[in-house]
Design an enzyme around this catalytic site. Structure first.
Site, PDB file in Angstrom:
ATOM      1  N   ASP A 139       5.427   7.265   5.767  1.00 49.21           N
ATOM      2  CA  ASP A 139       4.368   6.945   4.811  1.00 49.21           C
ATOM      3  C   ASP A 139       2.996   6.867   5.486  1.00 49.21           C
ATOM      4  O   ASP A 139       2.885   6.631   6.690  1.00 49.21           O
ATOM      5  CB  ASP A 139       4.633   5.585   4.152  1.00 49.21           C
ATOM      6  CG  ASP A 139       5.698   5.644   3.081  1.00 49.21           C
ATOM      7  OD1 ASP A 139       6.368   6.683   2.954  1.00 49.21           O
ATOM      8  OD2 ASP A 139       5.871   4.627   2.374  1.00 49.21           O
ATOM      9  N   HIS A 178       1.695   9.444  -2.304  1.00 43.22           N
ATOM     10  CA  HIS A 178       1.665   7.997  -2.036  1.00 43.22           C
ATOM     11  C   HIS A 178       0.352   7.376  -2.510  1.00 43.22           C
ATOM     12  O   HIS A 178      -0.193   6.493  -1.846  1.00 43.22           O
ATOM     13  CB  HIS A 178       1.855   7.807  -0.525  1.00 43.22           C
ATOM     14  CG  HIS A 178       2.268   6.426  -0.100  1.00 43.22           C
ATOM     15  ND1 HIS A 178       3.272   5.702  -0.712  1.00 43.22           N
ATOM     16  CD2 HIS A 178       1.825   5.651   0.939  1.00 43.22           C
ATOM     17  CE1 HIS A 178       3.420   4.551  -0.091  1.00 43.22           C
ATOM     18  NE2 HIS A 178       2.546   4.475   0.909  1.00 43.22           N
ATOM     19  N   HIS A 218      -3.890   3.831  -1.658  1.00 40.79           N
ATOM     20  CA  HIS A 218      -2.906   2.828  -1.262  1.00 40.79           C
ATOM     21  C   HIS A 218      -3.207   1.431  -1.809  1.00 40.79           C
ATOM     22  O   HIS A 218      -3.167   0.439  -1.074  1.00 40.79           O
ATOM     23  CB  HIS A 218      -2.798   2.783   0.265  1.00 40.79           C
ATOM     24  CG  HIS A 218      -1.472   2.291   0.773  1.00 40.79           C
ATOM     25  ND1 HIS A 218      -1.167   0.946   0.898  1.00 40.79           N
ATOM     26  CD2 HIS A 218      -0.375   2.954   1.209  1.00 40.79           C
ATOM     27  CE1 HIS A 218       0.053   0.806   1.387  1.00 40.79           C
ATOM     28  NE2 HIS A 218       0.566   2.019   1.586  1.00 40.79           N
ATOM     29  N   HIS A 255       6.249   4.676   9.309  1.00 41.88           N
ATOM     30  CA  HIS A 255       4.843   4.986   9.031  1.00 41.88           C
ATOM     31  C   HIS A 255       4.301   5.809  10.190  1.00 41.88           C
ATOM     32  O   HIS A 255       4.159   5.285  11.308  1.00 41.88           O
ATOM     33  CB  HIS A 255       4.025   3.702   8.852  1.00 41.88           C
ATOM     34  CG  HIS A 255       4.371   2.938   7.609  1.00 41.88           C
ATOM     35  ND1 HIS A 255       5.485   2.141   7.530  1.00 41.88           N
ATOM     36  CD2 HIS A 255       3.759   2.879   6.393  1.00 41.88           C
ATOM     37  CE1 HIS A 255       5.543   1.598   6.310  1.00 41.88           C
ATOM     38  NE2 HIS A 255       4.513   2.036   5.608  1.00 41.88           N
TER      39      HIS A 255
END
Length: 256
Positions: free
Chosen positions: A64, A115, A119, A217
């Site tokens: 991510d 995504h 964020h 990540h």
């Protein structure tokens, strides 16, 4: 040939290269799993009651918050060394800043998911703002990847930041044929720790779970640092990597 066709051809080349891994002792990618929103609209036991149909010792690697060239490039190098393919859930803002890295991720045979654009905590903002975050993120990713700004994702996979969503947001994505990915276990690499501590944590969790969708990540330096050792752990302990791709019949509704 369109940009999309060129990238599809490049992805095909990358698939062949992955299948014909030059390193005989590499971990490799064991199989490709098609994921369709009609059959599995939401997956990942950390958030939902169901997950992907994985056999014991099968894992799906997901990353991510990228792309972040200094660390994403190291993650990509580690994956390439072991002939492994993963899924990257990109932040639209980062994709817009680093389109060449987005193209590289796809060119090397990985799946690109979405995504949001910036964020945010999605369950804490109004529905229309959340919808805009989804659409702007997809459009930025698609522009970086294919040179076309569209809210119809070429790969209809999405992950909510912080795994936080409202039912209305989940329903929206399901109506558009977009699979929502949670995770089955994670490396907790957002917490301050050494690379050695992260490697110990994620391998212990995987040993206990036996299989699953793993969350990392790629902008985290500690994750980039452990990736070669983590992939060798998978190899040495009999784990097999599954690469997820959209079902061939899957199409998302264009909401422009």
């Amino acid at each position: 040939m369109s940009a999309g066709a060129v990238l599809a051809a490049l992805a095909g080349i990358a698939s062949v290269e992955a299948a014909e891994c030059p390193r005989k002792d590499a971990l490799g990618t064991s199989r490709i799993l098609s994921v369709d929103a009609k059959a599995t609209p939401r997956v990942g036991l950390k958030s939902f009651p169901q997950t992907l149909a994985l056999a014991d010792h099968e894992v799906v690697l997901t990353f991510d918050d990228g792309p972040h060239p200094p660390t994403t490039s190291k993650v990509l190098a580690a994956l390439a060394q072991e002939c492994v393919r993963a899924t990257f859930f990109l932040i639209g803002l980062h994709a817009a800043e680093h389109p060449e890295m987005v193209k590289r991720i796809a060119r090397e045979g990985h799946t690109i998911g979405h995504h949001t654009f910036s964020h945010p905590f999605m369950a804490r903002i109004p529905f229309e703002k959340a919808k805009s975050e989804i659409d702007r993120g997809i459009a930025a990713d698609e522009m970086a990847l294919n040179g076309v700004s569209t809210t119809t994702p070429s790969t209809p996979f999405f992950r909510f930041p912080y795994f936080e969503a409202t039912q209305a947001q989940l329903d929206l994505l399901q109506s558009r044929g977009i699979v929502v990915f949670g995770a089955d276990l994670w490396a907790s690499d957002w917490n301050e720790m050494t690379p050695e501590q992260e490697l110990k944590l994620v391998t212990e969790r995987l040993a206990a779970a036996g299989k699953g969708i793993i969350l990392f990540h790629d902008p985290k330096a500690r994750t980039a640092a452990i990736m070669p050792a983590f992939l060798r752990y998978l190899k040495d302990n009999g784990f097999r990597v599954v690469h997820v791709v959209p079902g061939t019949s899957q199409k998302s509704a264009d909401t422009r």
